[in-house]
Every structure is written in C-alpha cells, then in structure tokens.
Design a protein around this motif. Structure first.
Motif, short mmCIF file in Angstrom:
data_model
loop_
_atom_site.label_atom_id
_atom_site.label_comp_id
_atom_site.label_asym_id
_atom_site.label_seq_id
_atom_site.Cartn_x
_atom_site.Cartn_y
_atom_site.Cartn_z
N ARG A 17 0.85 -1.20 0.00
CA ARG A 17 0.00 0.00 0.00
C ARG A 17 0.88 1.25 0.00
O ARG A 17 1.59 1.53 0.96
CB ARG A 17 -0.95 0.01 1.19
N ILE A 23 -4.26 9.73 -1.56
CA ILE A 23 -4.94 8.71 -0.76
C ILE A 23 -4.10 7.42 -0.84
O ILE A 23 -3.40 7.20 -1.83
CB ILE A 23 -6.38 8.45 -1.25
N GLN A 25 -3.08 3.85 -1.85
CA GLN A 25 -3.46 2.99 -2.97
C GLN A 25 -2.54 1.79 -3.01
O GLN A 25 -1.34 1.89 -2.71
CB GLN A 25 -3.35 3.74 -4.30
N TRP A 26 -3.07 0.65 -3.43
CA TRP A 26 -2.28 -0.56 -3.56
C TRP A 26 -1.46 -0.50 -4.84
O TRP A 26 -1.93 -0.01 -5.86
CB TRP A 26 -3.19 -1.79 -3.55
N SER A 117 -11.77 -4.32 -7.29
CA SER A 117 -12.47 -3.56 -6.25
C SER A 117 -11.51 -2.80 -5.33
O SER A 117 -11.96 -2.05 -4.46
CB SER A 117 -13.34 -4.50 -5.41
N LEU A 118 -10.21 -2.97 -5.52
CA LEU A 118 -9.23 -2.29 -4.67
C LEU A 118 -8.97 -0.87 -5.14
O LEU A 118 -8.99 -0.59 -6.34
CB LEU A 118 -7.89 -3.05 -4.68
N GLU A 119 -8.66 0.00 -4.20
CA GLU A 119 -8.14 1.34 -4.52
C GLU A 119 -6.67 1.11 -4.89
O GLU A 119 -5.85 0.77 -4.04
CB GLU A 119 -8.26 2.26 -3.31
N ARG A 120 -6.34 1.25 -6.18
CA ARG A 120 -5.01 0.85 -6.66
C ARG A 120 -4.49 1.83 -7.69
O ARG A 120 -5.26 2.56 -8.31
CB ARG A 120 -5.07 -0.55 -7.25
#
Length: 137
Positions: A17, A23, A25-26, A117-120
C-alpha cells in the motif's frame, strides 16, 4: 527509472500500500532505482523492503512509460516522465511484514478476482495485463 515485481501465487497477488499520494493505494512492490543499480537488483531489493520476502526474477514482462506533464512533486510542478521496468518474480523466502517509515505501510496478498475492487494505482492493471499476456502467450 523504477523496477517492480509482480508476484502471483495460487491466484493471489502480492501488493504493497503506497501512502505517498493523495490517498493510500495498492501498488506492486517496487520503486525507484539507486544510481548505478541494476533493475533486477532494484526490483528484488524493493520486494524485500516493502514486503519482507526475498525473491528471484522469473522473466522481464515489459517496460511501461508514463508522462505526467504537470506533476506536483512536494509543492513544485514538474514535467515528469517515468520508465517502469516490470518483472515477474517468485517468492523464495522471508516472512510477510509491513514496511515502516517509508512510502508504503502495508503488504498483503489479494485474490486476483478482488483486484478490480481495490483502490489501486494504474500500474497494477498494466502489470497484470503484461503478466496475463506472457502467461497465455
């Protein structure tokens, strides 16, 4: 210049991360190369720093170029271009741990099906595309 490793085991991907942006993010384990550092060595160094794992490079997946003409770099607007070298890596040892006091704060395995679905960062999708092309090719 930066080097990154994509590590996939049993339909799970290893991500770190990134906390250096607006923000969290991955992203893939990896990052900037030290002056004179071989990209393979840099990718493996970053893997260990950000996840606790040691590894070996299996193959070069590709090089991704990104141009951001107005990147905010610590309050200064710069014309930024990055070249990111992407490798497929295999875990060879170590234990999962989180990095402390740097640009990432966590490392985790995620099912590949959960990645959308990840914040990446976009680099995750770029690398997965290269990895799938190499695997299926």
């Amino acid at each position: 210049m930066a080097a990154y490793g994509i590590c996939v085991e049993e339909d799970r991907i290893l991500l770190a991360r990134f906390i250096g942006g607006r923000i969290p993010q991955w992203t893939l384990p990896g990052g900037g190369l030290n002056h004179g550092e071989d990209p393979v060595d840099g990718a493996l160094r970053e893997l260990t720093e950000e996840t606790g794992y040691t590894g070996r490079v299996l193959r070069l997946l590709g090089v991704h170029s990104q141009h951001i003409p107005e990147r905010d770099w610590d309050g200064e607007i710069v014309d930024h271009q990055s070249l990111r070298i992407l490798y497929e890596v295999a875990r060879t040892g170590g234990e999962l741990r989180h990095e402390v006091d740097n640009s990432t704060d966590r490392a985790e395995w995620f099912p590949l099906a959960d990645v959308p679905s990840l914040e990446r960062v976009a680099l995750v999708d770029v690398a997965l595309g290269m990895w799938r092309d190499a695997r299926d090719g």
